[in-house]
Scaffold this motif. Structure first.
Motif, PDB file in Angstrom:
ATOM      1  N   THR A   4      13.324   5.493  -6.212  1.00  0.00           N
ATOM      2  CA  THR A   4      11.887   5.247  -6.218  1.00  0.00           C
ATOM      3  C   THR A   4      11.168   6.543  -6.542  1.00  0.00           C
ATOM      4  O   THR A   4      11.497   7.606  -6.009  1.00  0.00           O
ATOM      5  N   ARG A  24      11.934   0.669  -3.372  1.00  0.00           N
ATOM      6  CA  ARG A  24      11.387   0.983  -2.048  1.00  0.00           C
ATOM      7  C   ARG A  24       9.917   1.415  -2.123  1.00  0.00           C
ATOM      8  O   ARG A  24       9.399   2.016  -1.175  1.00  0.00           O
ATOM      9  N   GLU A  27       7.687  -0.294   0.565  1.00  0.00           N
ATOM     10  CA  GLU A  27       8.172   0.131   1.886  1.00  0.00           C
ATOM     11  C   GLU A  27       7.774   1.577   2.178  1.00  0.00           C
ATOM     12  O   GLU A  27       7.329   1.909   3.289  1.00  0.00           O
ATOM     13  N   SER A  30       4.056   1.840   2.812  1.00  0.00           N
ATOM     14  CA  SER A  30       3.762   1.218   4.113  1.00  0.00           C
ATOM     15  C   SER A  30       4.041   2.176   5.261  1.00  0.00           C
ATOM     16  O   SER A  30       3.362   2.143   6.295  1.00  0.00           O
ATOM     17  N   ALA A  31       5.018   3.070   5.065  1.00  0.00           N
ATOM     18  CA  ALA A  31       5.402   3.997   6.131  1.00  0.00           C
ATOM     19  C   ALA A  31       4.365   5.093   6.353  1.00  0.00           C
ATOM     20  O   ALA A  31       4.301   5.684   7.443  1.00  0.00           O
ATOM     21  N   GLU A  40       0.568  -5.291   7.732  1.00  0.00           N
ATOM     22  CA  GLU A  40       1.500  -4.474   6.957  1.00  0.00           C
ATOM     23  C   GLU A  40       1.183  -4.619   5.476  1.00  0.00           C
ATOM     24  O   GLU A  40       0.928  -5.729   4.999  1.00  0.00           O
ATOM     25  N   ARG A  42       3.189  -4.453   3.076  1.00  0.00           N
ATOM     26  CA  ARG A  42       4.201  -5.282   2.415  1.00  0.00           C
ATOM     27  C   ARG A  42       3.873  -6.768   2.511  1.00  0.00           C
ATOM     28  O   ARG A  42       4.360  -7.581   1.712  1.00  0.00           O
ATOM     29  N   HIS A  71       3.794  -6.513  -6.667  1.00  0.00           N
ATOM     30  CA  HIS A  71       5.131  -7.101  -6.566  1.00  0.00           C
ATOM     31  C   HIS A  71       5.715  -7.405  -7.949  1.00  0.00           C
ATOM     32  O   HIS A  71       5.018  -7.900  -8.843  1.00  0.00           O
ATOM     33  N   GLN A 103       9.984  10.020   2.795  1.00  0.00           N
ATOM     34  CA  GLN A 103      10.489   8.641   2.886  1.00  0.00           C
ATOM     35  C   GLN A 103      11.587   8.351   1.859  1.00  0.00           C
ATOM     36  O   GLN A 103      11.962   7.195   1.656  1.00  0.00           O
TER      37      GLN A 103
END
Length: 453
Positions: A4, A24, A27, A30-31, A40, A42, A71, A103
């Motif tokens: 990623t 990712r 994800e 989102s972190a 969230e 996601r 997406h 990440q």
């Protein structure tokens, strides 16, 4: 392409954009991003902006911003993507990247987003190259031409011609595979018609490159003249502002002064130069030497003559340097009584424009002439101008192979002769669309991109 990637994709300003792409991507964002509504990222609908806070490597808030999840497969790269729309502070953007790297995301390479879009079949290679042209466009017209190419104005007709040639080759292969069968003469007639039409289209596209190059790069133009002919005044008139110092003292301009001037659809890269004359001043002579070198390399010379004075030896230097070049003789100071011998100028220049750079009289005529002289007059820019040297060379090769196949089809040569040259044209066109291009060429193309694209 399993990893990623992330990069800053904005060019500076109040809003900063960080783009992330890869399995990712959502994800990872989102972190480091906390939605204000507690949800969230996601789980948010694709392409919906979500407001929240951005947190650094230590977990502390560094910005309040928007994030969006994109997406696959309906994304620019064809992969899962996410974007952060932050405030444009370099401190914020740097910390955001560092948090993403923590990440497991890595820094994107030059052009890697567009390269992934190409490798994932989201765009063709010609469209990818047009993205670079769009990013680097220096005029509205160049941007319009590039934007049309991003939407397929070059790639679509080339893919159509390539598909037609592939169908032609398939028909001829059938004949070659069954040599005992009589060859229908209609097959050769249909092939000749297709090859004639395709050859003409390909040559026309290839020949548009010179105009396209001028549109993309502009025209290097040198203002040449003896001291006090009005070169700097002409530069200021072209710019519409006082850029160069104007005095009655010979030798005021000693170095090159370079500026970009928009003339119609054309970007004129203008260089004002030291006045040409014999001098014992080493600094002034260095400026004159630079003027001579610049004139030799430019695409257009504006040879400026003082219309209020007879031609002298210094004017002869100007005349000699501009002879053989694309040039316009500018008879300046037309607001004063004319003393110049215009008949002599007509022997050396096809285009002569009397004007007064001081009052602006006659400038419209000069500005109308320049684009026509370099082949870029007014006209709709629908992406038809080829601006890429690699594409122009491939188009020329394809046209030559189509022309050879046409000759084979109309002179009674065997079907395999038609096939061989038609396949050569197909391969050349594939270099433009990306089907037959080498990995080395792809790497070189995308290495010219900026990191965030």
């Amino acid at each position: 392409m399993n990893d990623t990637i992330a990069a800053i994709s904005s060019a500076g300003g109040p809003v900063g954009l960080i783009r992330v792409s890869g399995e990712r991507a959502i994800e990872a964002v989102s972190a480091v991003f906390h939605a204000k509504n507690g949800g969230e990222l996601r789980d948010a609908p694709t392409q919906k902006l979500v407001f929240g806070t951005l947190h650094g490597t230590d977990g502390k808030m560094i910005d309040c911003c928007y994030a969006v999840a994109l997406h696959a497969p309906h994304t620019y790269t064809g992969e899962p993507m996410a974007e952060l729309q932050c405030h444009g502070s370099s401190a914020v953007l740097t910390q955001a990247l560092e948090a993403l790297f923590q990440q497991g995301v890595r820094q994107a390479e030059a052009g890697e987003f567009t390269r992934r879009a190409f490798l994932n079949g989201k765009i063709g290679l010609s469209e990818a190259e047009a993205v670079h042209d769009l990013i680097t466009a220096r005029t509205v017209e160049a941007a319009q031409n590039a934007a049309a190419q991003v939407m397929g104005s070059v790639g679509s007709p080339i893919r159509q011609m390539r598909d037609e040639l592939i169908s032609l080759v398939a028909h001829f292969h059938a004949v070659v595979d069954f040599p005992d069968e009589d060859i229908d003469p209609v097959l050769f007639d249909d092939a000749a018609a297709l090859l004639h039409r395709t050859t003409s289209r390909l040559y026309a596209m290839a020949e548009s490159y010179e105009r396209g190059r001028i549109l993309r790069e502009g025209v290097p133009c040198v203002i040449l003249g003896r001291p006090n002919a009005g070169k700097s005044t002409l530069l200021n008139a072209l710019l519409g502002r006082e850029r160069a110092i104007v005095t009655d003292i010979p030798g005021t301009t000693r170095d090159l002064i370079e500026e970009n001037v928009k003339v119609g659809q054309l970007l004129l890269r203008v260089t004002d130069t030291a006045g040409l004359r014999d001098t014992n001043d080493p600094i002034e002579q260095a400026g004159i030497d630079r003027a001579m070198a610049e004139a030799s390399a430019c695409s257009l010379i504006l040879a400026v003559f003082d219309g209020s004075r007879p031609l002298g030896d210094e004017d002869m230097l100007v005349l000699a340097r501009s002879t053989g070049h694309r040039a316009i003789a500018v008879i300046n100071k037309d607001d004063l009584p004319r003393q110049i011998d215009e008949k002599l100028l007509k022997k050396h220049y096809l285009h002569i424009v009397p004007l007064s750079a001081k009052t602006g009289e006659g400038m419209k005529k000069l500005l109308a002439l320049i684009p026509r002289l370099v082949g870029l007059g007014d006209g709709a820019l629908d992406g038809a101008l080829i601006t890429n040297a690699r594409q122009a060379a491939a188009l020329a090769r394809a046209a030559e192979r189509c022309e050879a196949a046409l000759y084979a089809a109309t002179t009674g040569l065997t079907p395999d002769a038609v096939v061989m040259d038609a396949e050569g044209a197909i391969a050349a066109l594939g270099e433009i669309t990306g089907e037959t291009v080498t990995e080395a060429v792809v790497t070189r193309i995308f290495s010219d991109f900026c990191v965030g694209k």
